[in-house]
Design an enzyme around this catalytic site. Sequence first.
Site, short mmCIF file in Angstrom:
data_model
loop_
_atom_site.label_atom_id
_atom_site.label_comp_id
_atom_site.label_asym_id
_atom_site.label_seq_id
_atom_site.Cartn_x
_atom_site.Cartn_y
_atom_site.Cartn_z
N ASP A 123 -1.80 -4.97 -20.20
CA ASP A 123 -1.38 -5.37 -21.54
C ASP A 123 -2.55 -5.24 -22.53
O ASP A 123 -2.38 -4.79 -23.66
CB ASP A 123 -0.87 -6.81 -21.51
CG ASP A 123 0.11 -7.05 -20.39
OD1 ASP A 123 1.14 -6.37 -20.37
OD2 ASP A 123 -0.15 -7.91 -19.54
N ALA B 165 0.80 -1.23 0.00
CA ALA B 165 0.00 0.00 0.00
C ALA B 165 0.83 1.28 0.00
O ALA B 165 0.30 2.36 -0.27
CB ALA B 165 -0.94 0.00 1.21
N ALA B 166 2.13 1.16 0.28
CA ALA B 166 2.98 2.35 0.26
C ALA B 166 3.74 2.48 -1.06
O ALA B 166 4.54 3.40 -1.22
CB ALA B 166 3.98 2.30 1.41
N HIS C 157 1.89 -12.72 -18.09
CA HIS C 157 2.21 -11.29 -18.04
C HIS C 157 3.74 -11.16 -18.04
O HIS C 157 4.38 -10.91 -17.03
CB HIS C 157 1.61 -10.64 -16.79
CG HIS C 157 1.97 -9.19 -16.64
ND1 HIS C 157 1.64 -8.24 -17.57
CD2 HIS C 157 2.65 -8.56 -15.67
CE1 HIS C 157 2.09 -7.06 -17.17
NE2 HIS C 157 2.71 -7.23 -16.01
N ARG D 3 15.78 -15.59 -12.43
CA ARG D 3 14.33 -15.74 -12.30
C ARG D 3 13.97 -16.76 -11.22
O ARG D 3 12.99 -16.61 -10.51
CB ARG D 3 13.73 -16.15 -13.64
CG ARG D 3 12.21 -16.04 -13.68
CD ARG D 3 11.67 -16.11 -15.09
NE ARG D 3 10.25 -15.84 -15.14
CZ ARG D 3 9.71 -14.62 -15.16
NH1 ARG D 3 10.51 -13.55 -15.12
NH2 ARG D 3 8.41 -14.46 -15.20
N ARG E 186 -2.98 -1.67 -23.36
CA ARG E 186 -1.90 -1.23 -24.26
C ARG E 186 -2.16 -1.69 -25.69
O ARG E 186 -1.91 -0.94 -26.65
CB ARG E 186 -0.56 -1.77 -23.75
CG ARG E 186 -0.03 -1.04 -22.53
CD ARG E 186 1.11 -1.80 -21.87
NE ARG E 186 1.75 -1.00 -20.82
CZ ARG E 186 2.57 -1.49 -19.91
NH1 ARG E 186 2.87 -2.79 -19.91
NH2 ARG E 186 3.10 -0.70 -18.99
N ASP F 297 1.24 -3.15 4.55
CA ASP F 297 2.59 -2.94 4.02
C ASP F 297 3.60 -3.26 5.10
O ASP F 297 3.26 -3.79 6.18
CB ASP F 297 2.75 -1.51 3.50
CG ASP F 297 3.73 -1.47 2.32
OD1 ASP F 297 3.36 -0.93 1.27
OD2 ASP F 297 4.85 -1.97 2.46
N VAL G 98 -1.34 -8.61 -8.58
CA VAL G 98 -0.66 -7.65 -9.46
C VAL G 98 0.86 -7.85 -9.40
O VAL G 98 1.56 -7.73 -10.39
CB VAL G 98 -1.03 -6.21 -9.08
CG1 VAL G 98 -0.31 -5.19 -9.99
CG2 VAL G 98 -2.54 -6.00 -9.14
N ASN H 229 9.21 -14.85 -3.98
CA ASN H 229 7.78 -14.56 -4.04
C ASN H 229 6.91 -15.72 -3.59
O ASN H 229 5.78 -15.50 -3.13
CB ASN H 229 7.40 -14.09 -5.45
CG ASN H 229 7.73 -12.63 -5.66
OD1 ASN H 229 7.17 -11.76 -5.01
ND2 ASN H 229 8.67 -12.36 -6.54
#
Length: 314
Positions: free
Chosen positions: A140, A12-13, A168, A79, A143, A42, A110, A86
């Site tokens: 995307d 959130a920050a 993505h 990667r 875009r 956060d 996201v 993550n």
Amino acid sequence: MADPIRVLVTGAAGQIAYSLLYSIAKGDVFGKDQPIILLLLDIPLLREVIPTAKEDVGFKDLDAAVLVGSMPRKEGMERKDLLKANVNIFKSQGAALEKYSKKTVKVLVVGNPANTNCLIAAKSAPSIPKENFSCLTRLDHNRARSQVAIRVGVPADNVKNVIIWGNHSSTQYPDVHHAKVNIQGSEVNVFDAVKDDSWLKGDFISTVQQRGAAVIKARKLSSAMSAAKAICDHMRDIWFGTPEGEFISMGVYSSGNSYGVPEDLIYSFPVVIKDKSWKIVDGLPIKDFSREKMDVTAAELVEERDTAVSFLGV
């Protein structure tokens, strides 16, 4: 007025949330008459500013969650290292959703790598339907619409039914074989409107695939405002549905029954949404040119999934 809904935004920050929160708070996403309790999660360093840094507070009784926060890829990081970092974040947040949130919560991931992070979160919340999880490919999608609109000389709203297939990432496939352009009140196939097949099969695709990297190179920061706009578009369509005759792109769970995409992936498909439920638009004819590109991005997602799941410990 309606009862308030509880909406969480993580990270959130960060840059994207800076642009996103304002739009959510003023009614652009869930409606002008819908009261909102906005929960912001956060890192603890910002406790004086952020309402909570505790998952049991942030994830409690959620109706919607926008998971923006993730570990960004750093210089020299492979990667595999990014996925490992993550996995821990999204395993934890998935477990928090499982423990504290409503089983009807709609979760939008996201933070990159968004597709695989979304899959890990979904796997870590087994009692929440996998259909409630999606990842952002609307940026995307937007875009791709804009590139066609600029080429034809019409507003982006005059372009509909472009498709982002797959991941993505730079392997995503922006497909306009089923897209239409509204020119002076008449809908025209994109290939007929653009009249430049080589551009549509070449530079158009690479421009959409590489747009995020190009923005970072130009301004040394990501396209936070465009991402925030895409998040609002995505969540608003979940809440209120897609317009009649129009489909949009979002990363959703593949059961293995659509377009030959392997099961157990979060893969971007064309979808329509009604009553807060998405449905893949099946039966679109797929040309060999498209099939090859759809398979390439699926293969990347399979590799990402297998690498990430190897870190899960379940």
